[in-house]
Every structure is written in structure tokens, then in C-alpha cells.
Design an enzyme around this catalytic site. Structure first.
Site, PDB file in Angstrom:
ATOM      1  N   CYS A  78     -44.216  37.475  95.306  1.00 42.31           N
ATOM      2  CA  CYS A  78     -45.486  37.064  96.223  1.00 42.31           C
ATOM      3  C   CYS A  78     -45.055  36.257  97.201  1.00 42.31           C
ATOM      4  CB  CYS A  78     -46.218  36.180  95.073  1.00 42.31           C
ATOM      5  SG  CYS A  78     -45.602  34.683  94.513  1.00 42.31           S
ATOM      6  N   ARG A  79     -45.682  35.218  97.643  1.00 36.22           N
ATOM      7  CA  ARG A  79     -45.390  34.441  98.907  1.00 36.22           C
ATOM      8  C   ARG A  79     -44.310  33.473  98.695  1.00 36.22           C
ATOM      9  NH1 ARG A  79     -46.605  29.897 101.921  1.00 36.22           N
ATOM     10  NH2 ARG A  79     -46.716  30.199 104.009  1.00 36.22           N
TER      11      ARG A  79
END
Length: 114
Positions: A66-67
Site C-alpha cells: 500500500c502507501r
């Protein structure tokens, strides 16, 4: 109850041909992602779980991203509980970009992490 530590890897340990599972939302994906990654947003994950099981049907390891690593950690835990070989990518796309690993975008211009 024993809880196993979350399996995780550094971005440098992700093989170029590894199955990267990106669980970020559509706008994050469009701004910049790993070329060839499987995009299944966390918000759609349960509904699209079959796509993930198909991708790992040959025993491939899923490198979940994810980020930063929070959403992917949750998805990694879920996958491991389902018996799937999955690891969380430490630091997510921010670490990937910081390490200079290649990214592509869904628009003209350079890829970025948002």
C-alpha cells in the site's frame, strides 16, 4: 492465543518478477504503481478475493503493498490466515519510490506516490 509475527520484506527483497499485490485505492494506483502489479483495492478486497487466489494458484508468493504499510499489513494477515504465502512490503510505495525501484503511471508524465 499465539499470534505469529507479520511476514514482511524490504523493498530490495522483492524480485523483479514477483507478484506485487497493490491494495491502494484507484487514485493512488493511477498516480504511480509497480508495472505488472495486481491492483485489488482494500475496499474491494473481499469481493475480488477470487482474483487473488487465481494469481497465487501456482504457489506464487504475494508481495502486498500500500502507501506506507498499514493497509497491506491487514491484507497480508488475512491472506496468511487463508493459507496463502503472502508478505507485507515494509514501507510500501513510499519505500519503493525511495529505493528508486521502477514505477509507471496511468497518465503522461512521471509516476508519483500520493
Amino acid at each position: 492465543m499465539n499470534i505469529a509475527p507479520l511476514p514482511s520484506v524490504d523493498v530490495a527483497a522483492v524480485p523483479a518478477d514477483g507478484l506485487v499485490l497493490d491494495v491502494r485505492e484507484a487514485d493512488e494506483w493511477a498516480a504511480g504503481h509497480v508495472e505488472g502489479a495486481l491492483h485489488v483495492p482494500m475496499s474491494d478486497f473481499v469481493a475480488r478475493f477470487g482474483e487473488v487466489t487465481e494469481a497465487v494458484a501456482d504457489g506464487r508468493r504475494a508481495y502486498v503493498m500500500c502507501r506506507v504499510g498499514g493497509r497491506s499489513a491487514q491484507v497480508t494477515q488475512y491472506l496468511v490466515r487463508q493459507g496463502i504465502d503472502a508478505v507485507n512490503i515494509d514501507g510500501g510505495m513510499l519505500a519503493w519510490d525511495g529505493a528508486g525501484r521502477p514505477m509507471v503511471a496511468d497518465h503522461a508524465g512521471p509516476a508519483s506516490v500520493i
